[in-house]
Each structure stands twice: as structure tokens, then as C-alpha cells.
Design a protein around this motif. Structure first.
Motif, PDB file in Angstrom:
ATOM      1  N   HIS A 175      -6.451   5.610  -2.923  1.00 46.84           N
ATOM      2  CA  HIS A 175      -6.856   5.623  -4.334  1.00 46.84           C
ATOM      3  C   HIS A 175      -5.786   5.064  -5.271  1.00 46.84           C
ATOM      4  O   HIS A 175      -5.915   5.183  -6.489  1.00 46.84           O
ATOM      5  CB  HIS A 175      -7.259   7.026  -4.792  1.00 46.84           C
ATOM      6  N   VAL A 176      -4.742   4.464  -4.707  1.00 45.80           N
ATOM      7  CA  VAL A 176      -3.725   3.800  -5.525  1.00 45.80           C
ATOM      8  C   VAL A 176      -3.816   2.303  -5.249  1.00 45.80           C
ATOM      9  O   VAL A 176      -3.692   1.877  -4.100  1.00 45.80           O
ATOM     10  CB  VAL A 176      -2.315   4.309  -5.186  1.00 45.80           C
ATOM     11  N   PRO A 177      -4.054   1.484  -6.288  1.00 45.92           N
ATOM     12  CA  PRO A 177      -4.198   0.038  -6.069  1.00 45.92           C
ATOM     13  C   PRO A 177      -2.942  -0.573  -5.448  1.00 45.92           C
ATOM     14  O   PRO A 177      -1.826  -0.062  -5.619  1.00 45.92           O
ATOM     15  CB  PRO A 177      -4.428  -0.510  -7.483  1.00 45.92           C
ATOM     16  N   LEU A 178      -3.130  -1.672  -4.729  1.00 50.45           N
ATOM     17  CA  LEU A 178      -1.986  -2.398  -4.197  1.00 50.45           C
ATOM     18  C   LEU A 178      -1.114  -2.901  -5.347  1.00 50.45           C
ATOM     19  O   LEU A 178      -1.599  -3.222  -6.428  1.00 50.45           O
ATOM     20  CB  LEU A 178      -2.446  -3.595  -3.357  1.00 50.45           C
ATOM     21  N   VAL A 212       3.830   0.150   2.702  1.00 52.60           N
ATOM     22  CA  VAL A 212       3.867  -0.958   3.645  1.00 52.60           C
ATOM     23  C   VAL A 212       3.095  -2.148   3.078  1.00 52.60           C
ATOM     24  O   VAL A 212       2.103  -1.980   2.372  1.00 52.60           O
ATOM     25  CB  VAL A 212       3.245  -0.514   4.995  1.00 52.60           C
ATOM     26  N   TYR A 213       3.593  -3.359   3.389  1.00 54.89           N
ATOM     27  CA  TYR A 213       2.809  -4.545   3.064  1.00 54.89           C
ATOM     28  C   TYR A 213       1.558  -4.527   3.936  1.00 54.89           C
ATOM     29  O   TYR A 213       1.642  -4.493   5.162  1.00 54.89           O
ATOM     30  CB  TYR A 213       3.590  -5.822   3.373  1.00 54.89           C
ATOM     31  N   MET A 214       0.396  -4.579   3.309  1.00 49.49           N
ATOM     32  CA  MET A 214      -0.859  -4.604   4.065  1.00 49.49           C
ATOM     33  C   MET A 214      -1.123  -6.006   4.608  1.00 49.49           C
ATOM     34  O   MET A 214      -0.344  -6.932   4.402  1.00 49.49           O
ATOM     35  CB  MET A 214      -2.026  -4.162   3.173  1.00 49.49           C
ATOM     36  N   GLY A 215      -2.274  -6.154   5.294  1.00 48.67           N
ATOM     37  CA  GLY A 215      -2.694  -7.457   5.792  1.00 48.67           C
ATOM     38  C   GLY A 215      -2.520  -7.577   7.289  1.00 48.67           C
ATOM     39  O   GLY A 215      -1.398  -7.574   7.786  1.00 48.67           O
ATOM     40  N   PHE A 225       0.855  -1.186   0.000  1.00 52.74           N
ATOM     41  CA  PHE A 225       0.000   0.000   0.000  1.00 52.74           C
ATOM     42  C   PHE A 225       0.894   1.240   0.000  1.00 52.74           C
ATOM     43  O   PHE A 225       1.825   1.326   0.800  1.00 52.74           O
ATOM     44  CB  PHE A 225      -0.896   0.004   1.245  1.00 52.74           C
ATOM     45  N   THR A 226       0.601   2.193  -0.905  1.00 51.33           N
ATOM     46  CA  THR A 226       1.377   3.434  -0.942  1.00 51.33           C
ATOM     47  C   THR A 226       0.558   4.634  -0.488  1.00 51.33           C
ATOM     48  O   THR A 226       0.987   5.401   0.363  1.00 51.33           O
ATOM     49  CB  THR A 226       1.905   3.704  -2.361  1.00 51.33           C
ATOM     50  N   GLU A 227      -0.652   4.778  -1.036  1.00 42.97           N
ATOM     51  CA  GLU A 227      -1.520   5.879  -0.636  1.00 42.97           C
ATOM     52  C   GLU A 227      -2.950   5.613  -1.091  1.00 42.97           C
ATOM     53  O   GLU A 227      -3.209   4.710  -1.891  1.00 42.97           O
ATOM     54  CB  GLU A 227      -1.024   7.211  -1.198  1.00 42.97           C
TER      55      GLU A 227
END
Length: 317
Positions: free
Chosen positions: A10-13, A59-62, A6-8
Motif C-alpha cells: 500500500h506504499v507507492p514505489l 528493494v528495487y522491484m522488477g 518497494f518498501t511495503e
């Protein structure tokens, strides 16, 4: 290692490779075997307000994961290489959340504090182990730790989704008399399989039951107001769903009923242990759908479109 970054808003993973994590004192590294997909991550991708919480971006989400320990840091006790573990999403000592304030479980490996670890029983799958770390933990905490549900009590559940199905089934297994409200016809059918005595279309219909406790897993404002109107005198309403971030309730009803309205947020490792114990009985059979690790981005899109019933879990090889 690989993972979905995840960057910000409205930006897809995006799938990104990073160097493998290096173990540090008090923490362990796990090979992730299963990771749950949560509506919170959908919201984080859409709502700029979440940027205040996602302090580690990119960051890696989850935040719902389970796996096998591959390295153990200095000072860690009670866990060893090869242990099957689930990960509590928030570290109790620091309040740090994986997937938001540090790399999370949408990755092949994850570095996590030992205080967040919970042993997974041998007869509980990684899929169940991951789902229990957020959906299970949050639903259990609201129903039993905050709500005080116990055997013989009349309990109402609003919403039979990823959280509500966990709560309703566990309450049935604990010996509660469970009633529910759910607007989705398919979910109402699921309620019968969970052992719920009656599933109504509207939360207001719970008034005819006289529940001592109603837990609102939908949280759409009107559902919370209806729960207060429906709960028995001296009853308790617990709000855990965040479908809408405000509700207008009748203080007249609140006062005359001498009712309680309480909030519930997340849970801890003790809650996860309790959910694993339910799974270990073989009687907590819930609607869990699986996808592959490479399908996580598409899975979040499915959640956004409302195409997922129950809980969605990505499995890694």
C-alpha cells in the motif's frame, strides 16, 4: 544508480538512488536496457501476503529485465563484458528471485547470478528480450514443458493476455491447432492475428472442439472448472493463471475422463532460450507496449486499472 524501490504494501514505489553494485564471484553487473512490468508487482503492492516473499524490502522491484554486461565476476564463464543478455527471474540453485529477494530490474543497473543469464540473439530486441524472461518463459513452460504441446495437437488457450498471446502464437508456430477463449472483445480480435482457428467468449465453449490440452492462463476458478469439462477424454488441463487462488472442479468428470489437472509455475533459462528462438524467426510478433523508465510507477497503475493490452515494457537509454 537509480531505481524504483518497494518498501511495503500500500506504499507507492519511490525513485531512489543507491551506490552502484559491486561485482562478486559468480555474478555479473548489467546496464538494464529494458524491463517488463508484471501484474505480480501490482499484486505485491496491494496484498500484504506478498511481504512473506519480498524478504529484501526495501528493494528495487522488477523481475523481467534485459541489458548489457558491464562487469564480470570471478569464476563466470560463457559470458563477457558487452554481451546482450536476458535474466531469468529465479536462480535455480538458490531459488532467489530478483525484485523480491534481491534488487531487480526497475533500476539502471542490476547485479545478477551468471546462472540466470541467457544470450539474446542479435536480431532480437531488448524489448523482446525482457518480455521473454517472464511472460514468455512462463507461457512456454506451461504449454510445452508441462502441457506437452506438439505439432498436430488440438490445443486450447484460456485468456489472450500477456501470457496467453505468447503461448497461442508459439503453439501456432509449432504446428498445433489452436483454439482459445477470451471474454474481452478486443483480445478476441487479436486472436485472429495470432493464427488461432477460433476464439470463443467462454471457456466452456471449447468443449465443441475436443482439445487434447487446455492451458488456463486466466485461472479464475470457473475457467479451470470449465477447462476440465471441455477437455477431451484422457486430456490434460494445465493451470498457470492466478486470477483467483482456488477452483472447484468436478471429480466425477476428472475420473470418468481420466484427465490430468497440472500446475505450472515459472520456468528456467532453457524456456527463455526457446522463446528467443521463436523471436529470432521474426514470426513471433506480439502486442508489446513501451514506456520510459521514469514512467514505471504510472505504468503499474495502468496495469492495475486494466488499461494495458498485451505486455508493457519500460525502455532505458
Amino acid at each position: 544508480m537509480r531505481g524504483w524501490v518497494f518498501t511495503e504494501t500500500h506504499v507507492p514505489l519511490k525513485m531512489v538512488e543507491k551506490p552502484d553494485p559491486v561485482v562478486v564471484p559468480g555474478e555479473v553487473i548489467i546496464d538494464v536496457k529494458a524491463t517488463g512490468l508484471c501484474h505480480s508487482d501490482v499484486a505485491a503492492l496491494e496484498d500484504p501476503g506478498w511481504m512473506n516473499l519480498i524478504t529484501a524490502a526495501p528493494v528495487y522491484m522488477g523481475h523481467e529485465c534485459a541489458g548489457v554486461i558491464t562487469e564480470v565476476g570471478e569464476g563466470v564463464t560463457g559470458f563477457k563484458v558487452g554481451d546482450r543478455v536476458g535474466v531469468c527471474p529465479i536462480a535455480k540453485s538458490t531459488g532467489e528471485a530478483i525484485g523480491y529477494q534481491r534488487d531487480g530490474g526497475y533500476a539502471t543497473k542490476c547485479l545478477v547470478p551468471a546462472e540466470c543469464l541467457v544470450h539474446i540473439p542479435d536480431n532480437v530486441s531488448f524489448e523482446q528480450g525482457a518480455a521473454a524472461t517472464d511472460a514468455g518463459m512462463t507461457s512456454y513452460h506451461a504449454m510445452f514443458r508441462i502441457g506437452g504441446a506438439k505439432k498436430g495437437m488440438k490445443v486450447g488457450v484460456i485468456g489472450i493476455g500477456g501470457l496467453g498471446q505468447f503461448a497461442a502464437r508459439m503453439a501456432v508456430l509449432r504446428g498445433c491447432k489452436v483454439y482459445a477463449a477470451e471474454i474481452n472483445p478486443q483480445a478476441r480480435e487479436l486472436g485472429k492475428e495470432l493464427g488461432i482457428k477460433e476464439v470463443y467468449e467462454n471457456a466452456a465453449d471449447l468443449a465443441q472442439v475436443g482439445c487434447e490440452l487446455i492451458v488456463d492462463y486466466a485461472g479464475f476458478g470457473s475457467t479451470t472448472a470449465q477447462a476440465l469439462e471441455a477437455v477431451a477424454k484422457f486430456g490434460r488441463v494445465v493451470v498457470v493463471g492466478m486470477g483467483k487462488l482456488e477452483a472447484t472442479i468436478s471429480t466425477y468428470t476428472l475420473i470418468l475422463k481420466q484427465a490430468q489437472v497440472l500446475g505450472s509455475n515459472g520456468g528456467d533459462t532453457e524456456d527463455i532460450k526457446e522463446v528467443y528462438d521463436f523471436f529470432a524467426t521474426g514470426k513471433l510478433n506480439l502486442q508489446l507496449s513501451t514506456i520510459t523508465f521514469d514512467e514505471i510507477k504510472d505504468g503499474l497503475d495502468r496495469l492495475k486499472r486494466g488499461e494495458v493490452k498485451g505486455r508493457l515494457v519500460a525502455l532505458l537509454d
